[in-house]
Design an enzyme around this catalytic site. Structure first.
Site, mmCIF file in Angstrom:
data_model
loop_
_atom_site.group_PDB
_atom_site.id
_atom_site.type_symbol
_atom_site.label_atom_id
_atom_site.label_comp_id
_atom_site.label_asym_id
_atom_site.label_seq_id
_atom_site.Cartn_x
_atom_site.Cartn_y
_atom_site.Cartn_z
ATOM 1 N N ASN A 110 -10.905 -2.551 -5.397
ATOM 2 C CA ASN A 110 -10.145 -1.609 -6.218
ATOM 3 C C ASN A 110 -10.789 -1.358 -7.584
ATOM 4 O O ASN A 110 -10.452 -0.389 -8.270
ATOM 5 C CB ASN A 110 -8.695 -2.082 -6.414
ATOM 6 C CG ASN A 110 -7.828 -1.965 -5.164
ATOM 7 O OD1 ASN A 110 -6.893 -2.747 -4.979
ATOM 8 N ND2 ASN A 110 -8.114 -1.006 -4.295
ATOM 9 N N ASP A 139 0.828 -1.216 0.000
ATOM 10 C CA ASP A 139 0.000 0.000 0.000
ATOM 11 C C ASP A 139 0.860 1.263 0.000
ATOM 12 O O ASP A 139 1.969 1.271 0.525
ATOM 13 C CB ASP A 139 -0.923 -0.023 1.233
ATOM 14 C CG ASP A 139 -2.081 0.947 1.086
ATOM 15 O OD1 ASP A 139 -2.362 1.398 -0.046
ATOM 16 O OD2 ASP A 139 -2.707 1.266 2.118
HETATM 17 C C1 IPE Z 1 -5.397 -2.734 -0.175
HETATM 18 O O1 IPE Z 1 -5.070 -1.404 -0.317
HETATM 19 C C2 IPE Z 1 -5.404 -3.391 -1.523
HETATM 20 C C3 IPE Z 1 -4.096 -3.577 -2.143
HETATM 21 C C4 IPE Z 1 -2.935 -3.283 -1.603
HETATM 22 C C5 IPE Z 1 -4.114 -4.181 -3.439
HETATM 23 P P1 IPE Z 1 -6.194 -0.276 -0.469
HETATM 24 O O2 IPE Z 1 -5.479 1.005 -0.584
HETATM 25 O O3 IPE Z 1 -7.097 -0.636 -1.575
HETATM 26 O O4 IPE Z 1 -6.990 -0.415 0.895
HETATM 27 P P2 IPE Z 1 -7.747 0.675 1.775
HETATM 28 O O5 IPE Z 1 -8.669 1.396 0.849
HETATM 29 O O6 IPE Z 1 -6.705 1.564 2.348
HETATM 30 O O7 IPE Z 1 -8.429 -0.112 2.839
HETATM 31 C C1 IPE Z 2 -1.528 0.289 -3.329
HETATM 32 O O1 IPE Z 2 -1.350 1.646 -3.359
HETATM 33 C C2 IPE Z 2 -1.765 -0.293 -4.686
HETATM 34 C C3 IPE Z 2 -3.136 -0.754 -4.926
HETATM 35 C C4 IPE Z 2 -4.099 -0.705 -4.061
HETATM 36 C C5 IPE Z 2 -3.439 -1.306 -6.208
HETATM 37 P P1 IPE Z 2 -2.568 2.659 -3.366
HETATM 38 O O2 IPE Z 2 -2.916 2.963 -4.770
HETATM 39 O O3 IPE Z 2 -3.661 2.176 -2.504
HETATM 40 O O4 IPE Z 2 -1.882 3.936 -2.728
HETATM 41 P P2 IPE Z 2 -2.515 4.909 -1.655
HETATM 42 O O5 IPE Z 2 -2.943 4.055 -0.496
HETATM 43 O O6 IPE Z 2 -3.656 5.601 -2.288
HETATM 44 O O7 IPE Z 2 -1.392 5.816 -1.290
HETATM 45 MG MG MG Z 3 -4.088 2.376 -0.551
#
Ligand code: IPE
Ligand code: IPE
Ligand code: MG
Length: 254
Positions: A63, A15
């Site tokens: 996502n 993340d």
């Molecule tokens: C979890 O991260 C999903 C992945 C790392 C693929 P998200 O960014 O989607 O999760 P939330 O929204 O912070 O819970």
């Molecule tokens: C994790 O990074 C990757 C996926 C969830 C696919 P994020 O895209 O959630 O990055 P933040 O949490 O918005 O910084």
């Molecule tokens: Mg995230």
């Protein structure tokens, strides 16, 4: 870090890609590109360490709710990753598999995924599982539906449904229970990742954003893991004092 006491199975919630990019004035999608470089780095490091299994949360079922352009970029990066790592995975004995509702992935991505899963199926050194269009609750509900269907058709005796057989119905459990669950970016939540498999995982949270997460951070997580006392509900070490009877303990007020 003691290489003799490594976790067998690590799962990572990768993340912070978006925040990494935005904090430097870039578009979020650039963070995903950097994040994909991080994936390559960490897969390699885990393989060198001799880890049995690595499960990466690459794209959650939730996502799909992101802007279409971001979803498209993530799908392209996934395809790029698969094509560029294919040869090395085969050479190094990495078996790739996926968990999640991969029928939701675009055809051109799924075709590549299927091909690489097939091409690496003989790998015996490390199992790399990509969670794609994955949700822990969805996975459990899907397994429950399948079990109910088999019970309804008479193929399965409901009495035979227990923790072990249910676990066997979960694709995420194929790589075994998770020993260490790492989440980057400072968020303290599990976000619908491997809920069942991580039931007794040690949790490790770091503020590091995924694109910045490197070998040193991984080693730090492993060192922290080795400081943990995994009791699984039992006690650390059996009592050394003379064995007491329950009656004697009750009489003495425990
Ligand atoms: C979890 O991260 C999903 C992945 C790392 C693929 P998200 O960014 O989607 O999760 P939330 O929204 O912070 O819970
Ligand atoms: C994790 O990074 C990757 C996926 C969830 C696919 P994020 O895209 O959630 O990055 P933040 O949490 O918005 O910084
Ligand atoms: Mg995230």
């Amino acid at each position: 870090m003691d290489v003799a006491r490594l976790p067998r199975h690590i799962a990572i919630i990768m993340d912070g890609n978006g925040r990494w990019a935005q904090s430097q004035g870039f578009v979020r999608t650039l963070g995903h590109r950097e994040g994909s470089a991080s994936v390559r780095r960490i897969v390699r490091a885990c393989r060198r360490l001799g880890l049995g299994a690595l499960t990466l949360y690459a794209f959650s079922e939730q996502n799909w709710g992101r802007p279409q352009l971001e979803v498209d970029v993530l799908m392209e990066l996934l395809k790029e990753f698969l094509l560029s790592e294919r040869a090395e995975m085969i050479e190094r004995g990495i078996r790739l598999r996926s968990i999640g509702r991969i029928d939701r992935l675009p055809d051109h991505v799924r075709a590549v995924l299927d091909e690489v899963v097939e091409a690496t199926s003989g790998g015996e050194r490390m199992t790399l599982t990509l969670a794609l269009s994955y949700g822990g609750r969805e996975e459990i509900a899907d397994a429950a539906r399948e079990i109910a269907r088999r019970a309804a058709s008479g193929e399965l005796d409901p009495e035979d449904v227990d923790e072990r057989s249910f676990g066997d119905a979960l694709p995420s459990m194929e790589a075994g229970p998770v020993d260490l669950l790492i989440r980057t970016s400072g968020e303290l939540r599990v976000s619908n990742f491997v809920l069942w498999a991580a039931a007794y995982a040690e949790l490790y949270f770091t503020d590091r954003l995924w694109p910045d997460f490197d070998e040193r951070d991984l080693f730090e997580a492993l060192a922290a893991y080795q400081m943990r006392d995994r009791r699984f509900g039992r006690i650390a070490s059996p009592a050394k004092e003379a064995p007491a009877t329950l009656a004697a303990l009750l009489a003495s007020g425990l």
